[in-house]
Write a protein that holds these residues in place. Structure first.
Motif, PDB file in Angstrom:
ATOM      1  N   LEU A  77       0.813  -1.214   0.000  1.00 52.65           N
ATOM      2  CA  LEU A  77       0.000   0.000   0.000  1.00 52.65           C
ATOM      3  C   LEU A  77       0.846   1.262   0.000  1.00 52.65           C
ATOM      4  O   LEU A  77       1.846   1.357   0.729  1.00 52.65           O
ATOM      5  N   LEU A  78       0.442   2.225  -0.800  1.00 51.69           N
ATOM      6  CA  LEU A  78       0.800   3.623  -0.621  1.00 51.69           C
ATOM      7  C   LEU A  78      -0.489   4.380  -0.319  1.00 51.69           C
ATOM      8  O   LEU A  78      -1.587   3.858  -0.528  1.00 51.69           O
ATOM      9  N   GLY A  79      -0.359   5.620   0.172  1.00 58.40           N
ATOM     10  CA  GLY A  79      -1.549   6.314   0.635  1.00 58.40           C
ATOM     11  C   GLY A  79      -1.744   7.690   0.034  1.00 58.40           C
ATOM     12  O   GLY A  79      -0.826   8.314  -0.498  1.00 58.40           O
ATOM     13  N   GLY A  80      -2.981   8.146   0.165  1.00 60.72           N
ATOM     14  CA  GLY A  80      -3.354   9.522  -0.153  1.00 60.72           C
ATOM     15  C   GLY A  80      -4.268  10.041   0.933  1.00 60.72           C
ATOM     16  O   GLY A  80      -5.069   9.293   1.497  1.00 60.72           O
ATOM     17  N   VAL A  81      -4.146  11.336   1.244  1.00 59.94           N
ATOM     18  CA  VAL A  81      -4.985  11.940   2.277  1.00 59.94           C
ATOM     19  C   VAL A  81      -5.482  13.296   1.793  1.00 59.94           C
ATOM     20  O   VAL A  81      -4.780  14.030   1.093  1.00 59.94           O
ATOM     21  N   ALA A  82      -6.706  13.616   2.171  1.00 55.90           N
ATOM     22  CA  ALA A  82      -7.322  14.907   1.855  1.00 55.90           C
ATOM     23  C   ALA A  82      -8.673  14.947   2.546  1.00 55.90           C
ATOM     24  O   ALA A  82      -9.082  13.984   3.206  1.00 55.90           O
ATOM     25  N   ILE A  83      -9.366  16.054   2.379  1.00 53.99           N
ATOM     26  CA  ILE A  83     -10.761  16.152   2.781  1.00 53.99           C
ATOM     27  C   ILE A  83     -11.598  16.201   1.513  1.00 53.99           C
ATOM     28  O   ILE A  83     -11.416  17.087   0.669  1.00 53.99           O
ATOM     29  N   HIS A  84     -12.478  15.232   1.364  1.00 54.73           N
ATOM     30  CA  HIS A  84     -13.340  15.127   0.192  1.00 54.73           C
ATOM     31  C   HIS A  84     -14.187  16.395   0.058  1.00 54.73           C
ATOM     32  O   HIS A  84     -14.619  16.968   1.068  1.00 54.73           O
ATOM     33  N   PRO A  85     -14.431  16.849  -1.161  1.00 56.45           N
ATOM     34  CA  PRO A  85     -15.215  18.085  -1.315  1.00 56.45           C
ATOM     35  C   PRO A  85     -16.584  18.041  -0.653  1.00 56.45           C
ATOM     36  O   PRO A  85     -17.076  19.079  -0.191  1.00 56.45           O
ATOM     37  N   ASN A  86     -17.203  16.869  -0.566  1.00 55.63           N
ATOM     38  CA  ASN A  86     -18.497  16.797   0.106  1.00 55.63           C
ATOM     39  C   ASN A  86     -18.385  16.995   1.612  1.00 55.63           C
ATOM     40  O   ASN A  86     -19.381  17.325   2.274  1.00 55.63           O
ATOM     41  N   GLU A  87     -17.188  16.779   2.161  1.00 52.10           N
ATOM     42  CA  GLU A  87     -16.971  16.965   3.597  1.00 52.10           C
ATOM     43  C   GLU A  87     -16.662  18.416   3.953  1.00 52.10           C
ATOM     44  O   GLU A  87     -16.830  18.833   5.101  1.00 52.10           O
ATOM     45  N   VAL A  88     -16.195  19.179   2.980  1.00 48.08           N
ATOM     46  CA  VAL A  88     -15.725  20.536   3.257  1.00 48.08           C
ATOM     47  C   VAL A  88     -16.814  21.430   3.846  1.00 48.08           C
ATOM     48  O   VAL A  88     -16.575  22.118   4.863  1.00 48.08           O
ATOM     49  N   PRO A  89     -18.032  21.485   3.276  1.00 49.76           N
ATOM     50  CA  PRO A  89     -19.051  22.346   3.885  1.00 49.76           C
ATOM     51  C   PRO A  89     -19.386  21.966   5.321  1.00 49.76           C
ATOM     52  O   PRO A  89     -19.744  22.835   6.124  1.00 49.76           O
ATOM     53  N   ARG A  90     -19.267  20.694   5.666  1.00 49.27           N
ATOM     54  CA  ARG A  90     -19.544  20.265   7.047  1.00 49.27           C
ATOM     55  C   ARG A  90     -18.505  20.828   8.007  1.00 49.27           C
ATOM     56  O   ARG A  90     -18.828  21.228   9.125  1.00 49.27           O
ATOM     57  N   HIS A  91     -17.253  20.850   7.562  1.00 46.74           N
ATOM     58  CA  HIS A  91     -16.213  21.433   8.415  1.00 46.74           C
ATOM     59  C   HIS A  91     -16.391  22.945   8.523  1.00 46.74           C
ATOM     60  O   HIS A  91     -16.118  23.533   9.575  1.00 46.74           O
ATOM     61  N   GLU A  92     -16.826  23.560   7.439  1.00 45.76           N
ATOM     62  CA  GLU A  92     -17.102  24.995   7.516  1.00 45.76           C
ATOM     63  C   GLU A  92     -18.202  25.263   8.538  1.00 45.76           C
ATOM     64  O   GLU A  92     -18.078  26.180   9.377  1.00 45.76           O
ATOM     65  N   ALA A  93     -19.256  24.447   8.517  1.00 48.49           N
ATOM     66  CA  ALA A  93     -20.344  24.624   9.471  1.00 48.49           C
ATOM     67  C   ALA A  93     -19.881  24.385  10.903  1.00 48.49           C
ATOM     68  O   ALA A  93     -20.349  25.048  11.843  1.00 48.49           O
ATOM     69  N   ALA A  94     -18.932  23.465  11.084  1.00 51.95           N
ATOM     70  CA  ALA A  94     -18.414  23.163  12.423  1.00 51.95           C
ATOM     71  C   ALA A  94     -17.376  24.168  12.891  1.00 51.95           C
ATOM     72  O   ALA A  94     -16.996  24.177  14.070  1.00 51.95           O
ATOM     73  N   GLY A  95     -16.871  24.994  11.976  1.00 56.48           N
ATOM     74  CA  GLY A  95     -15.886  26.006  12.351  1.00 56.48           C
ATOM     75  C   GLY A  95     -14.490  25.476  12.593  1.00 56.48           C
ATOM     76  O   GLY A  95     -13.706  26.124  13.292  1.00 56.48           O
ATOM     77  N   ASP A  96     -14.165  24.305  12.002  1.00 50.68           N
ATOM     78  CA  ASP A  96     -12.844  23.716  12.268  1.00 50.68           C
ATOM     79  C   ASP A  96     -12.023  23.519  10.993  1.00 50.68           C
ATOM     80  O   ASP A  96     -11.185  22.623  10.914  1.00 50.68           O
ATOM     81  N   LEU A  97     -12.247  24.375  10.010  1.00 51.46           N
ATOM     82  CA  LEU A  97     -11.553  24.225   8.732  1.00 51.46           C
ATOM     83  C   LEU A  97     -10.039  24.254   8.894  1.00 51.46           C
ATOM     84  O   LEU A  97      -9.321  23.389   8.383  1.00 51.46           O
ATOM     85  N   ASP A  98      -9.524  25.240   9.565  1.00 50.89           N
ATOM     86  CA  ASP A  98      -8.067  25.406   9.650  1.00 50.89           C
ATOM     87  C   ASP A  98      -7.419  24.263  10.416  1.00 50.89           C
ATOM     88  O   ASP A  98      -6.370  23.749  10.004  1.00 50.89           O
ATOM     89  N   ALA A  99      -8.025  23.840  11.522  1.00 51.58           N
ATOM     90  CA  ALA A  99      -7.459  22.745  12.301  1.00 51.58           C
ATOM     91  C   ALA A  99      -7.479  21.443  11.508  1.00 51.58           C
ATOM     92  O   ALA A  99      -6.529  20.647  11.555  1.00 51.58           O
ATOM     93  N   THR A 100      -8.554  21.227  10.765  1.00 55.26           N
ATOM     94  CA  THR A 100      -8.668  20.017   9.954  1.00 55.26           C
ATOM     95  C   THR A 100      -7.612  19.998   8.856  1.00 55.26           C
ATOM     96  O   THR A 100      -6.935  18.984   8.638  1.00 55.26           O
ATOM     97  N   PHE A 101      -7.451  21.114   8.174  1.00 53.19           N
ATOM     98  CA  PHE A 101      -6.462  21.155   7.097  1.00 53.19           C
ATOM     99  C   PHE A 101      -5.055  20.983   7.657  1.00 53.19           C
ATOM    100  O   PHE A 101      -4.209  20.320   7.037  1.00 53.19           O
ATOM    101  N   ALA A 102      -4.783  21.543   8.818  1.00 54.56           N
ATOM    102  CA  ALA A 102      -3.458  21.400   9.429  1.00 54.56           C
ATOM    103  C   ALA A 102      -3.155  19.934   9.718  1.00 54.56           C
ATOM    104  O   ALA A 102      -2.018  19.472   9.509  1.00 54.56           O
TER     105      ALA A 102
END
Length: 281
Positions: A77-102
């Motif tokens: 296995l090799l890996g990839g990581v990100a936040i799926h575009p469908n998840e992004v608005p949920r993080h915006e609503a939760a107010g944790d965008l910057d912490a999640t991206f970090a």
């Protein structure tokens, strides 16, 4: 009630003559209608039919953490990581965008994580209010891939024009992959002109996918990858059942027929392209 036959695991296809890579799968995800199979068995079953390397994609925080642990334990296995575009608005609503991206940026620095993705745009499920933040995060993921020298894997659903525009505006990473390619011939030609890779999934085997096969037919083999997107997008004749990496040969053989090339030659190209994008396993 669902047809019980859909819960049965499809039989293994004939082994490929040369090994290939499943360029995009979600081995941490289990569909409700599928039996519980260990990660070790998934890897072994894939290897038995010539799919000896896998790229595991984690596209929320939980699956990204799982991905890093899995690639540490399993050399296939090799890996990839990100936040799926469908998840992004949920993080915006939760107010944790910057912490999640970090946290994603930190996980992406693991030496066996070779992909930032899947990222991109999905206008199928996201309403108009989510478009701006999806685009912002797509740009941030593009910048992260370039900063770390990693491949970028793109999710594009009902957003072709904006995906292509943003890649042009930001400057795509040297290794950019359109995961589960869904565009037409014109877009395929433009992707090739820009040097992108097109990854085809089980959708290319569907009877209704004539336009997708036409796009494949105009794509040079040096720009091609193959994937399952497991447990989704199971190829014909098992559409509707849970997908797994051992079913990649079904897609590869349809791709070879569409391209009017022999299977060993296509396998060699798919393997070489995968290592060019992700490096050695």
């Amino acid at each position: 009630m669902r047809d019980g036959r859909l819960a049965e695991r499809p039989p293994a296809p004939d082994r490929l003559p040369m090994p290939v890579v499943d360029n995009h799968c979600h081995l941490d995800v289990r569909r409700d209608d599928s039996p519980d199979v260990s990660l070790e068995q998934v890897i072994a079953e894939a290897a038995a039919v010539g799919v000896d390397r896998l790229v595991q994609i984690g596209c929320d925080l939980g699956s990204a953490r799982w991905t890093v642990e899995a690639v540490d334990r399993h050399p296939a296995l090799l890996g990839g990581v990100a936040i799926h575009p469908n998840e992004v608005p949920r993080h915006e609503a939760a107010g944790d965008l910057d912490a999640t991206f970090a946290e994603i940026a930190g996980l992406a620095r693991h030496p066996r994580v070779r992909v930032v993705g899947e990222t991109g745009l999905d206008y199928y499920r996201t309403g108009p209010d989510g478009v701006a933040v999806q685009q912002e995060w797509f740009r941030r993921h593009i910048a992260l891939a370039k900063e770390l020298g990693l491949a970028l894997q793109i999710h594009d659903r009902d957003a072709h024009d904006d995906v292509m525009r943003i890649l042009a505006e930001e400057g795509a990473p040297d290794k950019t992959v359109l995961h589960c390619y869904s565009g037409d011939m014109t877009m395929a030609r433009e992707c090739v002109r820009r040097g992108y890779y097109l990854s085809f999934a089980g959708t290319v085997t569907f009877r209704s996918a004539k336009d997708l096969r036409n796009a494949l037919a105009v794509t040079p083999t040096e720009h091609l990858l193959v994937e399952t997107d497991a447990p989704y997008l199971t190829p014909t004749p098992h559409r509707g059942r849970a997908n797994a990496p051992y079913l990649v040969p079904l897609t590869v053989r349809v791709m070879a027929a569409t391209l009017n090339t022999d299977v060993p030659r296509l396998c060699r190209a798919l393997s070489d392209n995968s290592e060019a994008v992700y490096g050695p396993w």
